[in-house]
Design a protein around this motif. Structure first.
Motif, PDB file in Angstrom:
ATOM      1  N   GLY A  47       0.809  -1.214   0.000  1.00  0.00           N
ATOM      2  CA  GLY A  47       0.000   0.000   0.000  1.00  0.00           C
ATOM      3  C   GLY A  47       0.841   1.261   0.000  1.00  0.00           C
ATOM      4  N   SER A  48       1.878   1.263   0.799  1.00  0.00           N
ATOM      5  CA  SER A  48       2.771   2.418   0.850  1.00  0.00           C
ATOM      6  C   SER A  48       3.525   2.588  -0.463  1.00  0.00           C
ATOM      7  N   ILE A  49       3.961   1.476  -1.042  1.00  0.00           N
ATOM      8  CA  ILE A  49       4.677   1.524  -2.324  1.00  0.00           C
ATOM      9  C   ILE A  49       3.772   2.084  -3.420  1.00  0.00           C
ATOM     10  N   VAL A  50       2.544   1.613  -3.497  1.00  0.00           N
ATOM     11  CA  VAL A  50       1.649   2.084  -4.559  1.00  0.00           C
ATOM     12  C   VAL A  50       1.286   3.553  -4.349  1.00  0.00           C
ATOM     13  N   ARG A  51       1.203   3.989  -3.108  1.00  0.00           N
ATOM     14  CA  ARG A  51       0.935   5.411  -2.854  1.00  0.00           C
ATOM     15  C   ARG A  51       2.096   6.262  -3.358  1.00  0.00           C
ATOM     16  N   SER A  52       3.328   5.834  -3.077  1.00  0.00           N
ATOM     17  CA  SER A  52       4.497   6.554  -3.591  1.00  0.00           C
ATOM     18  C   SER A  52       4.534   6.501  -5.112  1.00  0.00           C
ATOM     19  N   ALA A  53       4.170   5.358  -5.675  1.00  0.00           N
ATOM     20  CA  ALA A  53       4.149   5.223  -7.137  1.00  0.00           C
ATOM     21  C   ALA A  53       3.168   6.229  -7.744  1.00  0.00           C
ATOM     22  N   ALA A  54       2.018   6.401  -7.130  1.00  0.00           N
ATOM     23  CA  ALA A  54       1.037   7.360  -7.627  1.00  0.00           C
ATOM     24  C   ALA A  54       1.563   8.791  -7.497  1.00  0.00           C
ATOM     25  N   VAL A  55       2.211   9.086  -6.394  1.00  0.00           N
ATOM     26  CA  VAL A  55       2.753  10.429  -6.162  1.00  0.00           C
ATOM     27  C   VAL A  55       3.783  10.801  -7.226  1.00  0.00           C
ATOM     28  N   LEU A  80      -4.697   4.317   0.534  1.00  0.00           N
ATOM     29  CA  LEU A  80      -5.686   5.390   0.626  1.00  0.00           C
ATOM     30  C   LEU A  80      -6.315   5.745  -0.725  1.00  0.00           C
ATOM     31  N   GLY A  81      -6.663   4.724  -1.485  1.00  0.00           N
ATOM     32  CA  GLY A  81      -7.343   4.926  -2.762  1.00  0.00           C
ATOM     33  C   GLY A  81      -6.418   5.055  -3.955  1.00  0.00           C
ATOM     34  N   THR A  82      -5.129   5.207  -3.734  1.00  0.00           N
ATOM     35  CA  THR A  82      -4.198   5.382  -4.853  1.00  0.00           C
ATOM     36  C   THR A  82      -4.001   4.102  -5.644  1.00  0.00           C
ATOM     37  N   GLU A  83      -4.412   2.961  -5.108  1.00  0.00           N
ATOM     38  CA  GLU A  83      -4.285   1.703  -5.849  1.00  0.00           C
ATOM     39  C   GLU A  83      -5.126   1.726  -7.125  1.00  0.00           C
ATOM     40  N   ARG A  84      -6.102   2.616  -7.188  1.00  0.00           N
ATOM     41  CA  ARG A  84      -6.917   2.767  -8.399  1.00  0.00           C
ATOM     42  C   ARG A  84      -6.231   3.640  -9.448  1.00  0.00           C
ATOM     43  N   LEU A  85      -5.175   4.329  -9.076  1.00  0.00           N
ATOM     44  CA  LEU A  85      -4.542   5.300  -9.970  1.00  0.00           C
ATOM     45  C   LEU A  85      -3.332   4.763 -10.730  1.00  0.00           C
ATOM     46  N   VAL A  86      -2.807   3.629 -10.298  1.00  0.00           N
ATOM     47  CA  VAL A  86      -1.600   3.081 -10.922  1.00  0.00           C
ATOM     48  C   VAL A  86      -1.942   1.762 -11.605  1.00  0.00           C
ATOM     49  N   PRO A  87      -1.844   1.714 -12.934  1.00  0.00           N
ATOM     50  CA  PRO A  87      -2.087   0.444 -13.623  1.00  0.00           C
ATOM     51  C   PRO A  87      -1.061  -0.596 -13.159  1.00  0.00           C
ATOM     52  N   TRP A  88      -1.533  -1.823 -12.947  1.00  0.00           N
ATOM     53  CA  TRP A  88      -0.628  -2.843 -12.447  1.00  0.00           C
ATOM     54  C   TRP A  88      -1.011  -4.202 -13.001  1.00  0.00           C
ATOM     55  N   GLU A  89      -0.057  -5.104 -12.915  1.00  0.00           N
ATOM     56  CA  GLU A  89      -0.297  -6.489 -13.307  1.00  0.00           C
ATOM     57  C   GLU A  89       0.663  -7.385 -12.541  1.00  0.00           C
ATOM     58  N   HIS A  90       0.244  -8.615 -12.339  1.00  0.00           N
ATOM     59  CA  HIS A  90       1.182  -9.605 -11.817  1.00  0.00           C
ATOM     60  C   HIS A  90       1.813 -10.257 -13.034  1.00  0.00           C
ATOM     61  N   ALA A  91       3.118 -10.084 -13.182  1.00  0.00           N
ATOM     62  CA  ALA A  91       3.812 -10.498 -14.400  1.00  0.00           C
ATOM     63  C   ALA A  91       4.511 -11.840 -14.262  1.00  0.00           C
ATOM     64  N   GLY A  92       4.254 -12.583 -13.189  1.00  0.00           N
ATOM     65  CA  GLY A  92       4.855 -13.910 -13.029  1.00  0.00           C
ATOM     66  C   GLY A  92       6.169 -13.864 -12.288  1.00  0.00           C
ATOM     67  N   SER A  93       7.155 -14.557 -12.825  1.00  0.00           N
ATOM     68  CA  SER A  93       8.476 -14.626 -12.188  1.00  0.00           C
ATOM     69  C   SER A  93       9.239 -13.322 -12.403  1.00  0.00           C
ATOM     70  N   SER A 162      19.891  -1.643   6.475  1.00  0.00           N
ATOM     71  CA  SER A 162      18.968  -1.568   5.350  1.00  0.00           C
ATOM     72  C   SER A 162      17.759  -0.723   5.718  1.00  0.00           C
ATOM     73  N   LEU A 163      16.995  -0.387   4.686  1.00  0.00           N
ATOM     74  CA  LEU A 163      15.763   0.378   4.845  1.00  0.00           C
ATOM     75  C   LEU A 163      14.552  -0.525   4.636  1.00  0.00           C
ATOM     76  N   ASN A 164      13.418  -0.121   5.147  1.00  0.00           N
ATOM     77  CA  ASN A 164      12.159  -0.774   4.818  1.00  0.00           C
ATOM     78  C   ASN A 164      11.949  -0.657   3.310  1.00  0.00           C
ATOM     79  N   VAL A 165      11.422  -1.692   2.686  1.00  0.00           N
ATOM     80  CA  VAL A 165      11.284  -1.721   1.227  1.00  0.00           C
ATOM     81  C   VAL A 165      10.400  -0.585   0.706  1.00  0.00           C
ATOM     82  N   ALA A 166       9.361  -0.225   1.433  1.00  0.00           N
ATOM     83  CA  ALA A 166       8.493   0.863   0.973  1.00  0.00           C
ATOM     84  C   ALA A 166       9.231   2.201   1.033  1.00  0.00           C
ATOM     85  N   VAL A 167      10.039   2.381   2.053  1.00  0.00           N
ATOM     86  CA  VAL A 167      10.830   3.612   2.172  1.00  0.00           C
ATOM     87  C   VAL A 167      11.882   3.652   1.065  1.00  0.00           C
TER      88      VAL A 167
END
Length: 183
Positions: A47-55, A80-93, A162-167
């Motif tokens: 969720g945090s990653i997709v929010r940053s992706a939308a930003v 927070l609703g940004t998952e609707r703003l970024v086109p995505w797909e599960h691309a496998g491996s 290391s950092l958290n992956v979303a950060v």
């Protein structure tokens, strides 16, 4: 003597001002930016990653491995609703996702600590690029690292390794845009 107060006229921007400011930055943005997320399983991280992706205007998000999909009910708690703003797909491996990235004409830069990684601020982030991050515990898989055109790391000076992956994803996305905007 008392400390000076806030600068005259300093106030938070109103929503219309924020929209205008964001529109101005969009006009200065020409490069395409993608994000590949491999085996990030915690919904709050996704969720945090997709929010940053939308930003930062990520045009496509590729999930690989056992990454949690954006449709998971707990993703929305941080997205927070940004998952609707970024086109995505599960691309496998990881290899399949890297192929999908290349078919879109993007260079793939993994964000990981490897012996041949360059500091993020020196990474080849110009032009159309897709950043890649890996799972919470093990980072990018050997297959993803082998498929990447380059590997970059985020310099750190603290005692934590290391950092958290979303950060890390947010820092890398911000650096890609900053580089474009300062060119």
């Amino acid at each position: 003597m008392t400390a000076p107060g806030p600068a005259q006229g300093r106030r938070q921007l109103r929503p219309t001002d924020v929209k205008r400011l964001n529109r101005d930055w969009r006009r200065r943005t020409g490069s395409r930016l993608g994000l590949l997320v491999e085996s990030v399983t915690q919904p709050f991280n996704i969720g945090s990653i997709v929010r940053s992706a939308a930003v930062f205007g990520v045009e496509r998000l590729w999930l690989a491995g056992n990454a949690t999909p954006l449709t998971h009910r707990n993703v929305a708690k941080t997205a927070l609703g940004t998952e609707r703003l970024v086109p995505w797909e599960h691309a496998g491996s990881a290899a399949e996702a890297a192929d999908a990235v290349r078919k879109e004409g993007l260079r793939l830069v993994a964000v990981e600590l490897t012996a041949d990684a360059v500091p993020l601020h020196e990474a080849p982030l110009d032009g159309d690029v897709c950043l890649a991050v890996g799972g919470e515990d093990h980072g990018c898989s050997p297959a993803l690292l082998a498929a990447a055109d380059a590997v970059a790391y985020i310099p750190q000076i603290g005692r934590v390794g290391s950092l958290n992956v979303a950060v890390a994803a947010a820092i890398a996305l911000a650096e890609a845009r900053r580089r474009e905007w300062s060119a």
